[in-house]
Scaffold this motif. Structure first.
Motif, mmCIF file in Angstrom:
data_model
loop_
_atom_site.group_PDB
_atom_site.id
_atom_site.type_symbol
_atom_site.label_atom_id
_atom_site.label_comp_id
_atom_site.label_asym_id
_atom_site.label_seq_id
_atom_site.Cartn_x
_atom_site.Cartn_y
_atom_site.Cartn_z
ATOM 1 N N UNK A 1 85.112 -29.432 29.532
ATOM 2 C CA UNK A 1 85.282 -28.226 30.349
ATOM 3 C C UNK A 1 86.241 -27.254 29.661
ATOM 4 N N UNK A 2 85.992 -25.977 29.893
ATOM 5 C CA UNK A 2 86.840 -24.935 29.306
ATOM 6 C C UNK A 2 87.692 -24.266 30.370
ATOM 7 N N UNK A 3 88.185 -25.039 31.322
ATOM 8 C CA UNK A 3 88.980 -24.499 32.421
ATOM 9 C C UNK A 3 90.462 -24.838 32.301
ATOM 10 N N UNK B 1 91.141 -19.187 38.041
ATOM 11 C CA UNK B 1 90.199 -20.293 37.883
ATOM 12 C C UNK B 1 90.707 -21.362 36.923
ATOM 13 N N UNK B 2 91.871 -21.143 36.283
ATOM 14 C CA UNK B 2 92.436 -22.156 35.410
ATOM 15 C C UNK B 2 92.984 -23.305 36.239
ATOM 16 N N UNK C 1 87.651 -29.003 41.983
ATOM 17 C CA UNK C 1 88.200 -27.725 41.496
ATOM 18 C C UNK C 1 88.390 -26.742 42.644
ATOM 19 N N UNK C 2 87.454 -26.678 43.564
ATOM 20 C CA UNK C 2 87.596 -25.790 44.716
ATOM 21 C C UNK C 2 88.722 -26.232 45.640
ATOM 22 N N UNK C 3 88.856 -27.528 45.863
ATOM 23 C CA UNK C 3 89.835 -28.023 46.829
ATOM 24 C C UNK C 3 91.270 -27.871 46.345
ATOM 25 N N UNK D 1 81.562 -23.910 30.778
ATOM 26 C CA UNK D 1 80.837 -24.076 29.529
ATOM 27 C C UNK D 1 79.994 -25.327 29.468
ATOM 28 N N UNK D 2 79.484 -25.790 30.620
ATOM 29 C CA UNK D 2 78.630 -26.983 30.665
ATOM 30 C C UNK D 2 77.301 -26.599 31.308
#
Length: 397
Positions: free
Chosen positions: A165-167, A178-179, A219-221, A240-241
């Motif tokens: 992942x690129x996060x 979003x990081x 990620x949302x939570x 990026x997936x």
């Protein structure tokens, strides 16, 4: 000191290819060139003894190992598996497409044996291969060589999938809200994947769509404020997936499980939760997941036993017994929301089966005295002589 190297030289005609003359070609090497390290296969003619199929397979195995950044021991093991497989009669008559996939199967088997997290879909994407064909070659390789391949650990797969992942680093494509911290996202995703495993969502499924859906929910939570409006497709683009097609269905199933668990939290019973707002309470749900799962999905079983006992006790008073249970009382939680038993999805939503065609009424027995219509007579096949005779008789009439 210079060492002289002599080789046979042949002058060949460019037109017909005939040998015109022979002589000795003398070349000299310096000390540095003489001491240069030469590979064993280049110095002994080992490659000349290998078939072109084996050479291409070995080259493909080494390229895959370089792309996947595997250790050198993995590469040698995969090459040895390939050499053993191509000596077996089962792979002599295999198609060229299957032989090209054989090297990828050897790499896949080697990674599984060393607990290296690698999925079949990753190898298929690198080889541009169909997963059905790759799976058939993999099963044949495992059977012919008698290899023992352990199952892939789900925890290792989650770690490997999230590493791509690129996060976790600030880039121009990823906005600041979003990081996310890698360790927090990994821990929350592992909790959701374990929950999916306990609720039969992993059994018989491809793991990558489940891991993708769990990572999206995790990620949302972690920061629901700016992230609830982000759909799954955009999340995958930012990370990026690739977005697996079944990931939307796995996300829907996970949210249904979370809603059923949220109905048992006392401080949430006053709120009307849906698939969007339940994400805010994922941390609390995972913290008490054992207790919430037992309450949310065992209540229906208790209701059924209670209703069954009531129906059996009222049989003697003229009631209809268990066949007349109130359907509204089944599958209802404390908040009145719908609940379902904790069963595999294939049992909850079985595939629709084609209905059997009702047998038609038996046809009346034929006696041979039935009238024959003119249209039926015209459908009979006639020979050319009959056609000419028929046209002649028709002209006379």
């Amino acid at each position: 000191v210079e060492d002289a190297h002599y080789a046979q030289q042949q002058l060949v005609c460019a037109a017909c290819g005939c040998v015109l003359s022979e002589g000795l070609l003398t070349t000299t090497y310096t000390d540095e060139e003489h001491l240069r390290e030469v590979a064993y296969s280049q110095s002994t003619g080992q490659k000349e003894q290998q078939s072109r199929c084996l050479q291409r397979g070995i080259r493909r195995v080494r390229d895959l190992c370089k792309v996947l950044q595997l250790p050198a021991a993995f590469e040698e093991t995969a090459v040895s598996y390939l050499q053993r497989a191509l000596q077996l009669p089962a792979f002599h008559l295999a198609s060229l497409e299957k032989k090209e996939l054989l090297g990828g199967c050897c790499v896949f088997v080697t990674c599984r044996q060393h607990n290296w997290p690698l999925t079949m879909g990753t190898v298929c994407s690198l080889l541009y291969a169909r997963q059905e064909l790759f799976a058939s070659v993999y099963l044949s390789l495992q059977k012919e060589l008698g290899l023992s391949v352990p199952a892939l650990s789900l925890a290792d797969l989650v770690t490997t999938h999230l590493n791509s992942f690129r996060l976790f680093q600030r880039t121009a494509d990823v906005p600041a809200p979003f990081l996310e911290d890698k360790e927090q996202l990994l821990a929350r995703t592992m909790g959701l994947v374990e929950l999916a495993s306990e609720t039969w969502l992993v059994t018989g499924r491809h793991p990558v769509p489940i891991v993708t859906a769990a990572a999206f929910l995790a990620w949302q939570s972690l920061r629901p404020g700016p992230r609830l409006s982000c759909p799954l497709a955009r999340f995958c683009r930012l990370a990026g997936v690739d977005l697996p097609p079944p990931a939307h269905l796995r996300l829907k199933e996970l949210l249904e499980i979370l809603l059923g668990m949220a109905s048992q939290l006392s401080w949430l019973r006053g709120f009307r939760l849906d698939r969007r707002t339940v994400v805010k309470h994922v941390g609390d749900l995972l913290q008490h997941r054992v207790f919430l799962l037992r309450n949310a999905f065992s209540q229906q079983h208790g209701d059924e036993q209670q209703d069954t006992a009531t129906g059996q006790g009222s049989v003697g008073t003229g009631s209809v017994g268990t066949g007349s249970l109130d359907k509204g009382s089944l599958g209802k939680g404390q908040r009145g929301g719908p609940l379902r038993p904790l069963l595999p999805p294939c049992l909850i939503h079985p595939r629709k089966r084609l209905r059997a065609v009702a047998p038609s009424a038996p046809a009346a027995a034929l006696t041979g005295d039935e009238p024959i219509s003119d249209s039926e007579i015209e459908q009979y096949l006639r020979s050319p002589e009959e056609i000419r005779a028929f046209r002649k008789a028709k002209g006379w009439l």
